[in-house]
Design a protein around this motif. Structure first.
Motif, PDB file in Angstrom:
ATOM      1  N   THR A 192       0.854  -1.193   0.000  1.00 12.61           N
ATOM      2  CA  THR A 192       0.000   0.000   0.000  1.00 12.61           C
ATOM      3  C   THR A 192       0.886   1.239   0.000  1.00 12.61           C
ATOM      4  N   VAL A 193       0.674   2.115  -0.958  1.00 11.26           N
ATOM      5  CA  VAL A 193       1.518   3.299  -1.120  1.00 11.26           C
ATOM      6  C   VAL A 193       0.643   4.528  -1.387  1.00 11.26           C
ATOM      7  N   PHE A 194       1.013   5.639  -0.765  1.00  9.24           N
ATOM      8  CA  PHE A 194       0.377   6.924  -1.053  1.00  9.24           C
ATOM      9  C   PHE A 194       1.456   7.898  -1.532  1.00  9.24           C
ATOM     10  N   ILE A 195       1.190   8.557  -2.644  1.00  9.18           N
ATOM     11  CA  ILE A 195       2.108   9.552  -3.191  1.00  9.18           C
ATOM     12  C   ILE A 195       1.381  10.885  -3.269  1.00  9.18           C
ATOM     13  N   GLY A 196       1.907  11.868  -2.554  1.00  8.99           N
ATOM     14  CA  GLY A 196       1.312  13.201  -2.553  1.00  8.99           C
ATOM     15  C   GLY A 196       2.071  14.135  -3.479  1.00  8.99           C
ATOM     16  N   ILE A 197       1.325  14.963  -4.202  1.00  2.81           N
ATOM     17  CA  ILE A 197       1.944  15.923  -5.129  1.00  2.81           C
ATOM     18  C   ILE A 197       1.339  17.297  -4.890  1.00  2.81           C
ATOM     19  N   ALA A 198       2.145  18.204  -4.330  1.00  2.00           N
ATOM     20  CA  ALA A 198       1.725  19.588  -4.107  1.00  2.00           C
ATOM     21  C   ALA A 198       2.272  20.442  -5.240  1.00  2.00           C
ATOM     22  N   LEU A 199       1.381  20.960  -6.059  1.00  2.00           N
ATOM     23  CA  LEU A 199       1.759  21.691  -7.267  1.00  2.00           C
ATOM     24  C   LEU A 199       1.593  23.190  -7.082  1.00  2.00           C
ATOM     25  N   PRO A 200       2.219  23.996  -7.935  1.00  2.00           N
ATOM     26  CA  PRO A 200       2.031  25.443  -7.851  1.00  2.00           C
ATOM     27  C   PRO A 200       0.619  25.839  -8.275  1.00  2.00           C
ATOM     28  N   ASN A 201      -0.061  26.585  -7.411  1.00  2.00           N
ATOM     29  CA  ASN A 201      -1.381  27.161  -7.717  1.00  2.00           C
ATOM     30  C   ASN A 201      -2.436  26.106  -8.038  1.00  2.00           C
ATOM     31  N   LYS A 202      -2.307  24.922  -7.451  1.00  2.00           N
ATOM     32  CA  LYS A 202      -3.295  23.870  -7.642  1.00  2.00           C
ATOM     33  C   LYS A 202      -3.516  23.143  -6.321  1.00  2.00           C
ATOM     34  N   GLU A 203      -4.648  22.428  -6.240  1.00  2.00           N
ATOM     35  CA  GLU A 203      -4.890  21.620  -5.051  1.00  2.00           C
ATOM     36  C   GLU A 203      -3.929  20.435  -5.022  1.00  2.00           C
ATOM     37  N   THR A 204      -3.530  20.075  -3.829  1.00  2.00           N
ATOM     38  CA  THR A 204      -2.631  18.922  -3.686  1.00  2.00           C
ATOM     39  C   THR A 204      -3.381  17.641  -4.045  1.00  2.00           C
ATOM     40  N   ILE A 205      -2.681  16.770  -4.772  1.00  2.00           N
ATOM     41  CA  ILE A 205      -3.260  15.514  -5.255  1.00  2.00           C
ATOM     42  C   ILE A 205      -2.558  14.362  -4.552  1.00  2.00           C
ATOM     43  N   VAL A 206      -3.332  13.362  -4.162  1.00  2.00           N
ATOM     44  CA  VAL A 206      -2.758  12.161  -3.560  1.00  2.00           C
ATOM     45  C   VAL A 206      -3.216  10.947  -4.361  1.00  2.00           C
ATOM     46  N   HIS A 207      -2.263  10.113  -4.743  1.00  2.00           N
ATOM     47  CA  HIS A 207      -2.551   8.886  -5.475  1.00  2.00           C
ATOM     48  C   HIS A 207      -2.276   7.694  -4.570  1.00  2.00           C
ATOM     49  N   LYS A 208      -3.217   6.741  -4.565  1.00  2.00           N
ATOM     50  CA  LYS A 208      -3.020   5.503  -3.816  1.00  2.00           C
ATOM     51  C   LYS A 208      -2.667   4.390  -4.799  1.00  2.00           C
ATOM     52  N   LEU A 209      -1.622   3.633  -4.470  1.00  2.00           N
ATOM     53  CA  LEU A 209      -1.199   2.504  -5.294  1.00  2.00           C
ATOM     54  C   LEU A 209      -1.210   1.233  -4.458  1.00  2.00           C
ATOM     55  N   GLN A 210      -1.416   0.111  -5.117  1.00  2.00           N
ATOM     56  CA  GLN A 210      -1.259  -1.180  -4.459  1.00  2.00           C
ATOM     57  C   GLN A 210      -0.240  -1.972  -5.261  1.00  2.00           C
ATOM     58  N   LEU A 211       0.981  -2.057  -4.746  1.00  2.00           N
ATOM     59  CA  LEU A 211       2.085  -2.664  -5.464  1.00  2.00           C
ATOM     60  C   LEU A 211       2.406  -4.047  -4.921  1.00  2.00           C
ATOM     61  N   ALA A 212       3.046  -4.842  -5.754  1.00  2.00           N
ATOM     62  CA  ALA A 212       3.451  -6.185  -5.340  1.00  2.00           C
ATOM     63  C   ALA A 212       4.951  -6.338  -5.552  1.00  2.00           C
ATOM     64  N   GLY A 213       5.531  -7.342  -4.902  1.00  2.00           N
ATOM     65  CA  GLY A 213       6.955  -7.595  -5.074  1.00  2.00           C
ATOM     66  C   GLY A 213       7.700  -7.561  -3.761  1.00  2.00           C
ATOM     67  N   SER A 214       9.020  -7.645  -3.857  1.00  2.00           N
ATOM     68  CA  SER A 214       9.875  -7.613  -2.668  1.00  2.00           C
ATOM     69  C   SER A 214       9.914  -6.207  -2.083  1.00  2.00           C
ATOM     70  N   ARG A 215      10.468  -6.108  -0.910  1.00  2.00           N
ATOM     71  CA  ARG A 215      10.624  -4.805  -0.252  1.00  2.00           C
ATOM     72  C   ARG A 215      11.375  -3.825  -1.151  1.00  2.00           C
ATOM     73  N   GLU A 216      12.488  -4.292  -1.722  1.00  2.00           N
ATOM     74  CA  GLU A 216      13.297  -3.428  -2.584  1.00  2.00           C
ATOM     75  C   GLU A 216      12.539  -3.054  -3.843  1.00  2.00           C
ATOM     76  N   SER A 217      11.814  -4.007  -4.410  1.00  2.00           N
ATOM     77  CA  SER A 217      11.041  -3.749  -5.623  1.00  2.00           C
ATOM     78  C   SER A 217       9.962  -2.709  -5.368  1.00  2.00           C
ATOM     79  N   ILE A 218       9.273  -2.808  -4.243  1.00  2.00           N
ATOM     80  CA  ILE A 218       8.216  -1.840  -3.911  1.00  2.00           C
ATOM     81  C   ILE A 218       8.801  -0.444  -3.768  1.00  2.00           C
ATOM     82  N   LYS A 219       9.964  -0.336  -3.150  1.00  2.00           N
ATOM     83  CA  LYS A 219      10.596   0.986  -3.001  1.00  2.00           C
ATOM     84  C   LYS A 219      10.921   1.597  -4.358  1.00  2.00           C
TER      85      LYS A 219
END
Length: 414
Positions: free
Chosen positions: A370-397
């Protein structure tokens, strides 16, 4: 004549895992561009009996045998001696090669030992492939409808030799006068099977250009290769096929040829004169490390904060205690506050955050991947994307960091 190529790498160090067989990868790519199919990769140690067995096996299934390694001056460099014995050929001294070797030793002010002359021995009747970056020459020989090509082991010698001499030899044998143009299209965010399904009819009817899919390192690539006597026409054929592909899966296309998703993002941000900062939990600074590897990074990346614990998220980055207690560190709200806080703290145009569960155990009742990526852009509302990734610890990173690049490109430059 349809060529079936086999690449035979000679060297016990390859079998022992001391070095990677990068020569086979390089040669396979080069041969693919020439339209020559590589059917087999073989690795054999510095043993004349086993090398001879590998030669006999290859002779029964391939008609282009490319050998790498074993051309040096030492006793275990036995490639050309073993091939000569297998073919019933003599080894003769090539005067030009010997002169080049003598000149090399004179240049570096070293005396040449007698065994170095061995490097100037070549298969009788072969075409010599000069070595402009080393000593041992390569050679090519046609015998009983099989082409044998011998190349040195060090990549710094093999690659220039192939590009400058061996490639032209093969083109002449192929009787090709066409220009060959290749272009690699790089995609992220789509799997290999889905990409192939979306362009299946194009792959099925491919003739010129050819379309070669390849998956690797969480990305998918398509190599387009066109042939024509006119370079302009070859490029036009490439452009037409690329246009058809872009119409179907263009949203996932991020770059070409030697591009990486990091280099493309960096260049786009630099050209837009934006600045960027990152707040990283599960990625542990991986995103910032990649983005600061390019010249001029200080004009783009102002800084990064690795906030692995809740204490650092709260007391250094400024994520609210309420968010951490009620929503958890692995949450949409936490990712949003992380992105906005790092943007404010470092006074940048863009803030990006990474929080999630790399494993091996779940966290905040969120499953691994489970991963959340936040993106705060200039003059826009902040966007958050949720991902569900698979693989090893290193692969997920690594997939998380690359996904951040992909999402930033989409949000900033769509």
């Amino acid at each position: 004549m349809a060529w079936k190529a086999e690449i035979i790498a000679v060297g016990s160090e390859l079998l022992l895992g001391q070095i990677c067989n990068t020569n086979a990868q390089f040669l396979s790519k080069q041969l693919a561009e020439l339209g020559i199919d590589v059917y087999y990769h073989t690795v054999v140690g510095d043993n004349p009996k086993r090398l001879r067995e590998a030669i006999l096996t290859a002779q029964n299934r391939s008609n282009l045998l490319i050998f790498t390694g074993g051309l040096g001056p030492t006793k275990d460099d036995l490639t050309k001696e073993t091939i000569a014995d297998a073919l019933g050929k003599k080894l003769t001294m090539d005067d030009d090669a010997l002169t080049d070797i003598q000149a090399y030793f004179k240049k570096v002010n070293r005396s040449m030992s007698e065994n170095n002359k061995k490097q100037a021995l070549v298969l009788d009747g072969s075409t010599i492939l000069p070595n402009t970056t080393g000593m041992a020459p390569g050679m090519a020989l046609l015998d009983s409808d099989i082409t044998y090509m011998l190349l040195p082991g060090p990549p710094k010698e093999l690659q220039p030799m192939f590009l400058q001499f061996a490639r032209d030899y093969l083109l002449e044998r192929l009787g090709m006068k066409e220009q060959i143009v290749s272009k690699v299209l790089r995609f992220y965010g789509i799997g290999e099977s889905q990409l192939e399904a979306d362009i299946e009819d194009l792959i099925d009817k491919q003739t010129n250009p050819t379309i070669a899919p390849l998956a690797g390192d969480h990305e998918v690539t398509l190599r387009l290769t066109a042939k024509h006597q006119s370079l302009a026409e070859a490029n036009r054929l490439i452009d037409l096929t690329e246009s058809e592909i872009r119409n179907r899966v263009g949203e996932y296309l991020f770059g070409y040829d030697e591009d990486t998703i990091y280099s493309v993002l960096f260049q786009n941000i630099k050209e837009s004169q934006y600045t960027l900062a990152s707040a990283e939990s599960l990625t542990g600074g991986l995103f910032a490390e990649k983005m600061t590897s390019f010249p001029g990074a200080s004009n783009v990346i102002k800084g990064a904060l690795v906030c692995y614990t809740n204490d650092v998220k709260e007391n250094v980055l400024g994520v609210s205690k309420e968010t951490l207690e009620q929503e958890g560190a692995v949450s949409r709200k936490c990712a949003l506050e992380m992105a906005e806080s790092v943007k404010t703290m470092m006074k940048t145009d863009i803030g990006v955050s990474f929080t999630g569960v790399a494993g091996p155990e779940k966290l905040d009742n969120q499953p691994v991947g489970t991963v959340f990526i936040g993106i705060a852009l200039p003059n826009k509302e902040t966007i958050v994307h949720k991902l569900q990734l698979a693989g090893s610890r290193e692969s997920i990173k690594h997939r998380t960091a690359k996904s951040g690049c992909h999402l930033l490109l989409k949000e900033l430059f769509k």
